[in-house]
Write an enzyme that holds these catalytic residues in place. Structure first.
Site, PDB file in Angstrom:
ATOM      1  CG  ASP A   1     -11.012  45.133  72.963  1.00  0.00           C
ATOM      2  OD1 ASP A   1     -10.998  46.343  73.101  1.00  0.00           O
ATOM      3  OD2 ASP A   1      -9.579  44.726  73.482  1.00  0.00           O
TER       4      ASP A   1
ATOM      5  CG  ASP B   1      -6.619  49.854  68.254  1.00  0.00           C
ATOM      6  OD1 ASP B   1      -5.770  49.296  69.397  1.00  0.00           O
ATOM      7  OD2 ASP B   1      -7.056  49.736  67.914  1.00  0.00           O
TER       8      ASP B   1
HETATM    9  C1  LIG Z   1      -5.178  46.215  77.535  1.00  0.00           C
HETATM   10  N1  LIG Z   1      -5.738  47.947  77.640  1.00  0.00           N
HETATM   11  C2  LIG Z   1      -5.777  48.292  76.294  1.00  0.00           C
HETATM   12  N2  LIG Z   1      -5.875  50.006  76.272  1.00  0.00           N
HETATM   13  C3  LIG Z   1      -5.792  50.411  75.199  1.00  0.00           C
HETATM   14  C4  LIG Z   1      -5.925  51.097  74.905  1.00  0.00           C
HETATM   15  C5  LIG Z   1      -5.878  52.131  73.550  1.00  0.00           C
HETATM   16  C6  LIG Z   1      -5.620  53.382  72.538  1.00  0.00           C
HETATM   17  O1  LIG Z   1      -5.968  54.544  73.981  1.00  0.00           O
HETATM   18  N3  LIG Z   1      -6.081  53.687  71.571  1.00  0.00           N
HETATM   19  C7  LIG Z   1      -6.063  52.301  70.802  1.00  0.00           C
HETATM   20  N4  LIG Z   1      -5.816  52.366  69.557  1.00  0.00           N
HETATM   21  N5  LIG Z   1      -5.885  50.837  71.223  1.00  0.00           N
HETATM   22  C8  LIG Z   1      -5.937  51.377  72.852  1.00  0.00           C
HETATM   23  C9  LIG Z   1      -5.933  49.796  72.957  1.00  0.00           C
HETATM   24  C10 LIG Z   1      -5.790  48.342  72.266  1.00  0.00           C
HETATM   25  C11 LIG Z   1      -7.845  48.131  71.807  1.00  0.00           C
HETATM   26  O2  LIG Z   1      -8.011  47.289  72.923  1.00  0.00           O
HETATM   27  C12 LIG Z   1      -6.205  49.378  74.941  1.00  0.00           C
HETATM   28  N6  LIG Z   1      -6.003  48.154  74.918  1.00  0.00           N
END
Ligand SMILES: CNc1nc2cc3c(=O)[nH]c(N)nc3c(CCO)c2[nH]1
Length: 375
Positions: free
Chosen positions: A269, A95
């Site tokens: 994930d 990420d």
């Molecule tokens: C637990 N919920 C969640 N919503 C997300 C939403 C995002 C997002 O919108 N952008 C990025 N770069 N990472 C995200 C991540 C981390 C990865 O799991 C998220 N994790």
């Protein structure tokens, strides 16, 4: 014939909106629908990499934010990269850091250029631009790199959602330029737009015009009801190319996974299985079981005698209850192992069900198994 040195996505069967297939990459294939165990600080917590591989995971997730702070991106490169460091030789998706900056760091500021933040570890100031995020992911040796984006927590007002979505689009373009052409690797865009359908469509269309190798749906699993999350998937799906993988970030519970696969999602994930395992919670065919509960104190049954995972098949609930109540490390290890094995079995079950055109039946049978146990 696809070039084995490049990145390619093949859909081998569909069932309604659901697809099954695989992503081919030099470090190995990713069977889809795929669940990616989260390996935040270069480890899938409480698991050996060999165990993670053996339970069926083809790819794990790493975090730019955590690894840039500790051990550091340049140091990781000097040590030979993240794969060698953590002994994971399959694909790694990283990420980009934006989400963790907003959820973990203090004193963060977002402007056109990037994000400025203080480390949650030692308070040192850091700056991350779209270009630096891609550079860090390259130094880590990441196979699938995510664009730097701004994820807005819900509920939020439309102007805030719109501003963040447009900024994320400009950052997607900058990440695409910074990533350049790297055969065998991929950079995915991230669809934003909160819970506003027309902003979601605008984001999906603009990202599709960039011709990326894969598309994530971000800005969800941030506090909204499941119905809103599913509605946003349904809104976005028709505007993403069917020939590229769709990755729903941060999701989710077993039911979230099934509902999202039915709506055309290929990759997931989530920290749920690993974090729940560390807190005494077991995901099983019989539903979710809280091993801290006294009712397990003399239950000699395993979590699931039909499982091929030793943690589910060979240890009594009484023993797991004892370990959890005693805060023993082995309790965290066994329940993490069980939970990841269950998540991978669920994904393998869905892949087979889609190939056989019976995903709806599989979902119904799975939910029936959970309900029977509750009764
Ligand atoms: C637990 N919920 C969640 N919503 C997300 C939403 C995002 C997002 O919108 N952008 C990025 N770069 N990472 C995200 C991540 C981390 C990865 O799991 C998220 N994790």
């Amino acid at each position: 014939m696809t070039d084995p040195l490049d990145f390619s996505f093949t859909v081998s069967a569909t069932d309604g909106q659901a697809r099954t297939g695989h992503i081919a990459m030099p470090r190995g294939n990713i069977r889809t629908p795929a669940f990616m165990p989260v390996g935040t600080a270069a480890t899938v917590k409480a698991m050996y990499p060999e165990q993670v591989r053996d339970l069926g995971a083809d790819v794990v997730l790493g975090n730019t934010y955590h690894l840039m702070l500790r051990p550091g991106a340049e140091r990781m490169a000097r040590l030979g990269g993240l794969h060698r460091f953590m002994r994971w030789d399959g694909p790694i998706l990283t990420d980009s850091g934006g989400f963790q900056v907003m959820s973990l760091s203090a004193l963060r500021k977002i402007d056109e250029e990037g994000v400025t933040f203080r480390s949650h570890i030692d308070g040192t100031a850091h700056r991350m631009s779209p270009e630096r995020s891609i550079e860090i992911q390259g130094l880590l040796g990441s196979d699938i790199q995510m664009q730097l984006d701004e994820c807005v927590r819900l509920p939020a007002e439309r102007p805030e959602i719109e501003k963040a979505m447009h900024l994320s689009l400009r950052w997607a373009e900058r990440c695409r330029v910074a990533f350049g052409e790297q055969p065998g690797k991929a950079m995915f865009g991230i669809v934003q737009g909160g819970d506003v359908p027309e902003l979601r469509v605008e984001s999906a269309r603009a990202l599709t015009d960039l011709g990326l190798k894969g598309y994530a749906i971000g800005g969800l699993a941030v506090g909204e009801p499941q119905a809103v999350m599913l509605a946003m998937i349904e809104t976005v799906e028709p505007h993403l190319p069917s020939t590229k993988p769709r990755y729903l970030m941060g999701v989710g519970t077993p039911d979230d996974l099934m509902q999202s696969v039915m709506r055309g999602i290929d990759m997931f994930d989530c920290v749920m299985p690993t974090r729940a395992g560390r807190h005494g919670l077991a995901y099983t065919r019989h539903g979710r079981i809280n091993l801290r509960n006294a009712r397990h104190a003399e239950d000699t049954r395993p979590l699931d005698e039909a499982s091929d995972c030793p943690a589910a098949r060979d240890y009594s609930r009484a023993y797991l209850h004892h370990l959890v109540r005693s805060d023993e490390i082995l309790g965290m290890m066994l329940l993490t192992w069980n939970n990841l094995a269950y998540y991978q079995a669920l994904m393998a079950g869905m892949r087979a069900a889609i190939a056989a055109g019976r995903l709806a039946d599989f979902v119904a049978e799975t939910k029936d198994g959970w309900a029977r146990a509750e009764a």
